[in-house]
Design a protein around this motif. Structure first.
Motif, mmCIF file in Angstrom:
data_model
loop_
_atom_site.group_PDB
_atom_site.id
_atom_site.type_symbol
_atom_site.label_atom_id
_atom_site.label_comp_id
_atom_site.label_asym_id
_atom_site.label_seq_id
_atom_site.Cartn_x
_atom_site.Cartn_y
_atom_site.Cartn_z
ATOM 1 N N ALA A 1 0.828 -1.201 0.000
ATOM 2 C CA ALA A 1 0.000 0.000 0.000
ATOM 3 C C ALA A 1 0.866 1.256 0.000
ATOM 4 O O ALA A 1 0.565 2.230 -0.707
ATOM 5 C CB ALA A 1 -0.919 -0.007 1.227
ATOM 6 N N LEU A 2 1.953 1.256 0.768
ATOM 7 C CA LEU A 2 2.850 2.410 0.794
ATOM 8 C C LEU A 2 3.535 2.618 -0.551
ATOM 9 O O LEU A 2 3.625 3.744 -1.063
ATOM 10 C CB LEU A 2 3.910 2.229 1.891
ATOM 11 N N LEU A 3 4.020 1.525 -1.154
ATOM 12 C CA LEU A 3 4.727 1.636 -2.424
ATOM 13 C C LEU A 3 3.807 2.065 -3.555
ATOM 14 O O LEU A 3 4.243 2.688 -4.527
ATOM 15 C CB LEU A 3 5.387 0.303 -2.773
ATOM 16 N N ALA A 4 2.529 1.750 -3.440
ATOM 17 C CA ALA A 4 1.579 2.109 -4.497
ATOM 18 C C ALA A 4 1.204 3.587 -4.466
ATOM 19 O O ALA A 4 0.663 4.104 -5.444
ATOM 20 C CB ALA A 4 0.319 1.259 -4.374
ATOM 21 N N CYS A 5 1.483 4.263 -3.347
ATOM 22 C CA CYS A 5 1.165 5.697 -3.222
ATOM 23 C C CYS A 5 2.398 6.509 -3.586
ATOM 24 O O CYS A 5 3.289 6.734 -2.764
ATOM 25 C CB CYS A 5 0.723 6.022 -1.802
ATOM 26 N N ARG A 6 2.471 6.923 -4.804
ATOM 27 C CA ARG A 6 3.629 7.692 -5.263
ATOM 28 C C ARG A 6 3.612 9.078 -4.628
ATOM 29 O O ARG A 6 2.572 9.689 -4.481
ATOM 30 C CB ARG A 6 3.616 7.796 -6.784
ATOM 31 N N GLY A 7 4.780 9.550 -4.254
ATOM 32 C CA GLY A 7 4.873 10.856 -3.620
ATOM 33 C C GLY A 7 4.940 10.792 -2.110
ATOM 34 O O GLY A 7 4.970 11.822 -1.442
#
Length: 316
Positions: free
Chosen positions: A67-73
């Motif tokens: 989930a963290l890696l999928a949220c760019r920025g």
């Protein structure tokens, strides 16, 4: 080459087997090769551009990292997910992963992930891995997300106690973020914590017994001397005719002989100085608050309390 291999193995270990397309391309994989691993069932696509490099159900750790890696920025784990990591929210594999991103971040839709946005993103994180909101802002997030003000106050009070959050820290966090929802309820929880209401049972006694029935609000954590040692009573009523004590015994209050002995000695000490004291447990406070209020009224009348007892919606 060995250094590259060691780096890759550390990356897989630190990210619990989850990698991004960018990381895979940097490692030398091609889009065709990535898809071949997925088609063969060796890897799984967790989110757009995020893969689990093994077969079988992703672990809870992998789901969080994914989930963290999928949220760019940039993102941090938050709400119930952060509470689980801090140890004051019970784990539940059925609930979604909660993440918080910067306010204004472009819309992100992820299966099994609830995305929140925060204007105070730069101030809410804590040290450690994986990235998560710190304890005080996690408590505030959970309170603000409550469906109504009563639940918000309960959550802020209970989670602050469970997380070891000081009321001043919670107050400062609320001032920093100025939550548009349930701000008054959070302030009420801060006031309870400052006044020494230190358990769910004490909170319920305050709301359902004292406030609901117009009883005087007793002093919390009142100091008393027991066998030459300073102890603290849950609630003390100081009236013109003297003092009365209410002791609240929650679940598990007497699990060890030492605690039971201290409570017995407090009772003896109160009797020897002529102070009436009564104990109430979870059942009396939460299930029979009206009866409990009438019994407290009977305790306080001889000491000079002469206000009328109010009727709450639950009273006969």
């Amino acid at each position: 080459m060995d250094d590259d291999l060691d780096f890759w193995q550390r990356l897989l270990r630190d990210q619990h087997g989850v990698v991004t397309r960018t990381q895979l391309l940097a490692r030398g994989f091609t889009d065709h090769g990535i898809q071949a691993h997925v088609d063969a069932g060796r890897w799984q696509r967790l989110h757009e551009g995020v893969y689990v490099t093994y077969s079988g159900p992703p672990t809870a750790e992998a789901r969080r990292i994914g989930a963290l890696l999928a949220c760019r920025g940039g993102a941090v784990l938050s709400h119930e997910t952060a509470g689980e990591l801090h140890g004051f929210v019970a784990p539940d594999d059925q609930r979604p992963i909660h993440v918080t991103v910067r306010y204004g971040c472009s819309a992100v839709r992820l299966d099994g992930v609830k995305v929140h946005r925060s204007r105070a993103f730069a101030h809410i994180g804590s040290e450690g891995a994986p990235p998560r909101t710190n304890r005080v802002h996690t408590v505030l997030d959970l309170a603000v997300a409550a469906p109504d003000a009563r639940e918000a106050s309960r959550r802020a009070h209970q989670y602050a106690l469970d997380a070891g959050v000081h009321p001043l820290a919670l107050e400062r966090a609320a001032e920093l973020r100025r939550p548009p929802r349930h701000g008054r309820a959070v302030a009420d929880a801060v006031a309870l914590l400052r006044d020494g209401v230190l358990s769910p049972l004490e909170h319920r006694y305050l709301v359902d017994v004292e406030q609901a029935h117009g009883l005087p609000i007793g002093s919390r954590q009142a100091p008393v001397l027991v066998d030459g040692v300073r102890r603290y009573e849950d609630i003390a009523y100081d009236l013109p005719g003297g003092r009365a004590i209410v002791r609240l015994d929650g679940f598990g209050g007497h699990r060890d002989p030492r605690t039971a002995l201290v409570d017995r000695r407090r009772s003896v000490a109160a009797v020897l100085v002529g102070v009436p004291s009564v104990p109430f447990g979870w059942l009396e406070v939460t299930t029979l608050p009206c009866r409990t209020a009438r019994e407290v009224e009977a305790l306080l009348r001889p000491l000079g309390w002469d206000e009328p007892l109010a009727l709450c919606p639950r009273c006969p």
